[in-house]
Design a protein around this motif. Structure first.
Motif, mmCIF file in Angstrom:
data_model
loop_
_atom_site.group_PDB
_atom_site.id
_atom_site.type_symbol
_atom_site.label_atom_id
_atom_site.label_comp_id
_atom_site.label_asym_id
_atom_site.label_seq_id
_atom_site.Cartn_x
_atom_site.Cartn_y
_atom_site.Cartn_z
ATOM 1 N N UNK A 63 -15.699 -8.315 -0.791
ATOM 2 C CA UNK A 63 -16.330 -8.956 -1.943
ATOM 3 C C UNK A 63 -15.336 -9.020 -3.104
ATOM 4 N N UNK A 64 -15.849 -9.446 -4.264
ATOM 5 C CA UNK A 64 -14.963 -9.646 -5.411
ATOM 6 C C UNK A 64 -14.243 -8.364 -5.818
ATOM 7 N N UNK A 65 -14.956 -7.248 -5.694
ATOM 8 C CA UNK A 65 -14.351 -5.970 -6.047
ATOM 9 C C UNK A 65 -13.159 -5.676 -5.141
ATOM 10 N N UNK A 66 -13.312 -5.980 -3.828
ATOM 11 C CA UNK A 66 -12.205 -5.757 -2.900
ATOM 12 C C UNK A 66 -11.013 -6.641 -3.257
ATOM 13 N N UNK A 67 -11.314 -7.890 -3.651
ATOM 14 C CA UNK A 67 -10.223 -8.783 -4.058
ATOM 15 C C UNK A 67 -9.459 -8.161 -5.211
ATOM 16 N N UNK A 68 -10.215 -7.690 -6.217
ATOM 17 C CA UNK A 68 -9.571 -7.109 -7.387
ATOM 18 C C UNK A 68 -8.724 -5.898 -6.996
ATOM 19 N N UNK A 69 -9.339 -5.033 -6.147
ATOM 20 C CA UNK A 69 -8.694 -3.771 -5.844
ATOM 21 C C UNK A 69 -7.458 -3.947 -4.954
ATOM 22 N N UNK A 70 -7.547 -4.835 -3.973
ATOM 23 C CA UNK A 70 -6.423 -4.939 -3.029
ATOM 24 C C UNK A 70 -5.408 -6.004 -3.408
ATOM 25 N N UNK A 71 -5.862 -7.095 -4.044
ATOM 26 C CA UNK A 71 -4.919 -8.171 -4.361
ATOM 27 C C UNK A 71 -4.366 -8.042 -5.777
ATOM 28 N N UNK A 72 -5.266 -7.859 -6.758
ATOM 29 C CA UNK A 72 -4.811 -7.917 -8.145
ATOM 30 C C UNK A 72 -4.285 -6.578 -8.647
ATOM 31 N N UNK A 73 -5.004 -5.501 -8.336
ATOM 32 C CA UNK A 73 -4.684 -4.211 -8.940
ATOM 33 C C UNK A 73 -3.254 -3.729 -8.695
ATOM 34 N N UNK A 74 -2.739 -3.824 -7.453
ATOM 35 C CA UNK A 74 -1.368 -3.333 -7.236
ATOM 36 C C UNK A 74 -0.345 -4.003 -8.147
ATOM 37 N N UNK A 75 -0.560 -5.285 -8.470
ATOM 38 C CA UNK A 75 0.377 -5.970 -9.371
ATOM 39 C C UNK A 75 0.072 -5.667 -10.819
ATOM 40 N N UNK A 76 -1.220 -5.507 -11.115
ATOM 41 C CA UNK A 76 -1.610 -5.249 -12.497
ATOM 42 C C UNK A 76 -1.195 -3.862 -12.945
ATOM 43 N N UNK A 77 -1.307 -2.890 -12.020
ATOM 44 C CA UNK A 77 -1.142 -1.496 -12.399
ATOM 45 C C UNK A 77 0.152 -1.206 -13.161
ATOM 46 N N UNK A 78 1.336 -1.578 -12.612
ATOM 47 C CA UNK A 78 2.558 -1.259 -13.363
ATOM 48 C C UNK A 78 2.610 -1.928 -14.733
ATOM 49 N N UNK A 79 2.127 -3.182 -14.810
ATOM 50 C CA UNK A 79 2.174 -3.888 -16.094
ATOM 51 C C UNK A 79 1.210 -3.253 -17.093
#
Lengths: 288, 258
Positions: free
Chosen positions: A188-204
């Motif tokens: 679901x949308x949460x999985x998208x955020x957690x697996x796709x977006x978060x790894x790139x967002x985290x360092x920034x």
């Protein structure tokens, strides 16, 4: 433009390094030296004195709390804003709107917060017009208050655009197909955020957070304008001690700023280790 | 939602504008009952105001130029080269905005006095580099990264000189980054009170130095008018730089701020 002609590109970093070391690192070194120098030579008395000083300890916890709350608020709101308004922010007019708050220095934003939130401010007037309060002193103290609410409001508003501008490139470069992969695999949308977006967002996010935190923790102008007489934020305290007539408090003033610097360095090291670990995981995850 | 955020951001500015032309706006009145331009009058009749504007322009523009000299080569090197210890270099170049600038300014104060730079605008320009250079490097680096190295390679394989590459490829293509940089750097320089006051020692009168004493005055219309001047200055600088860009830079994309 000698640097452009040079084939040895590492020379290109020279001006930036000269600036960083000759001005910033040198300045910090001098500050450290002055914090341990007294008339009788080397001594750590300044540090002993400030850690016995109730005014300093209160001011440090006050500053840390304000910096922490403002940083978390601006990161969360900046992330939400970027995530949900990314498509809108892609057009140039909207992007100009994000830039506009930066037109005013932060102390002018501080003054605007006084206009809005002080006891005789516009919101207080509004409540009066709606017959909720009768006189200005019934309005809660939100500026120059004991909890630094005015300072937090100012910095949160002012730093949200900064966080948005840091995060926009991340969203712009995200792989558009990966969310579909997650969806077809039943996420679901949460999985998208957690697996796709978060790894790139985290360092920034961590980098933006550290910059904002360091900036607010050591800020002078806005706390000077919106703070209380007690406790003061650390920079205001250090500035006052620095200018105290007979210079007797100067070592302590330097010790205060060195303590703040040490806290920021500590955070920097923690964040670096967190981010490098997450980068490592990300590389493995990509099968590299 | 978008409208809502625009409103949250613009409402305080609107209130500031109204305040600046209000006359005797008391608590309990949602909009002022009478208007006057007295706030601006007081400012325009203060001779210190003009010298402060001149000084802020001088310092801000010098800071921008020095930023360009330091940041352009560094940003290009970071964007196009990978090398051992690069992440360490990145952290080191970020240090100026992580280390409290007040500590640095207090630390170099004595040295500035010895070098004869204290109480001088040049000294103030140097300390204003501290909170600005890391941002310039960041902005220009992402500009170079977006552009990629292929343009430069193609031009040089066609026999373009380094000067031609700089003038015909980088200047026009990095224009949005230059705009963002000029704007941000000037506003940051304009916002420095503590740094200017420590190194400038009260002799270098910038707008921020004039603004803070004004804040303790009771005349709110004057403070509000003064606050608006802070936004007008970066706009003037942007227009000035835009004219220079139009004259100097070939093949322009007509795009504002990136």
């Amino acid at each position: 433009m000698k640097w452009f002609k040079s084939n040895n590109w590492s020379l290109a970093l020279l001006p930036a390094f000269l600036f960083t070391f000759c001005l910033v690192v040198y300045g910090l070194f001098m500050a450290a030296q002055e914090s341990v120098t007294t008339l009788n030579g080397f001594s750590l008395d300044a540090y002993k004195n400030i850690f016995d000083n109730e005014a300093f300890l209160e001011s440090l916890t006050y500053s840390l709390r304000i910096a922490f709350v403002s940083t978390v608020l601006s990161l969360v709101l900046g992330l939400l804003l970027t995530k949900f308004l990314f498509e809108t922010l892609n057009n140039h007019l909207a992007r100009t709107v994000v830039w506009l708050p930066m037109l005013f220095p932060h102390f002018v934003w501080g003054y605007m917060m006084i206009l809005l939130f002080s006891q005789t401010g516009w919101f207080s007037t509004m409540l009066h017009a709606m017959s909720i309060i009768d006189s200005p002193d019934q309005f809660p103290v939100l500026t120059n208050d004991r909890y630094g609410i005015g300072i937090i409001l100012t910095y949160t508003l002012k730093e949200i655009p900064f966080v948005v501008l840091m995060l926009l490139p991340v969203y712009a470069q995200l792989n558009r197909d990966l969310p579909n992969v997650v969806m077809t695999l039943g996420g679901n949308k949460w999985h998208v955020f957690k697996t796709v977006e978060w790894p790139w967002l985290f360092p920034v996010l961590m980098e933006a957070g550290l910059i904002v935190f360091a900036f607010i923790l050591a800020a002078f102008e806005v706390p000077y304008l919106l703070g209380t007489t007690y406790p003061k934020m650390v920079s205001v305290l250090a500035y006052e001690w620095f200018y105290q007539g007979d210079w007797s408090k100067r070592p302590e003033s330097f010790a205060v700023m060195m303590t703040v610097t040490a806290i920021i360095f500590g955070l920097l090291i923690i964040l670096l280790s967190l981010v490098s670990r997450s980068r490592y995981r990300m590389m493995k995850g990509n099968g590299m | 939602m978008y409208i809502f955020f625009a409103f949250v951001l613009f409402f305080p500015v609107l209130l500031l504008l109204v305040k600046s032309v209000s006359y005797g706006w008391r608590w309990g009145e949602i909009i002022p009952t009478s208007f006057s331009a007295r706030g601006f009058d007081v400012l325009l009749n203060d001779s210190r105001f003009y010298s402060a504007i001149g000084m802020s322009f001088l310092i801000g523009n010098m800071v921008i130029l020095l930023n360009l000299l330091i940041a352009v080569p560094a940003a290009r090197a970071l964007a196009f080269h990978t090398f051992r210890g690069k992440s360490l270099v990145e952290v080191v170049l970020l240090l100026p905005i992580l280390i409290p600038s007040l500590a640095v300014a207090m630390g170099i104060h004595i040295t500035m006095i010895r070098l004869g730079l204290a109480d001088q605008w040049l000294g103030v320009v140097l300390v204003h580099l501290i909170p600005t250079v890391p941002y310039s490097i960041k902005i220009l680096r992402s500009g170079f990264e977006r552009l990629g190295q292929k343009w430069e390679e193609q031009a040089s394989s066609l026999g373009g000189t380094k000067m031609a590459i700089l003038y015909r490829i980088y200047l026009p293509q990095l224009l949005p980054s230059f705009r963002s940089m000029v704007f941000l750097i000037f506003v940051i320089s304009l916002s420095q009170y503590a740094l200017t006051s420590i190194i400038g020692g009260g002799n270098v009168l910038t707008l921020a130095m004039l603004y803070f004493p004004f804040l303790s005055s009771v005349d709110e219309a004057v403070i509000a008018s003064f606050s608006i001047v802070f936004a007008l200055l970066p706009i003037c600088v942007m227009i000035g730089f835009e004219l220079v860009f139009r004259l100097v830079i070939p093949y322009q994309k007509r795009v504002f701020l990136d």
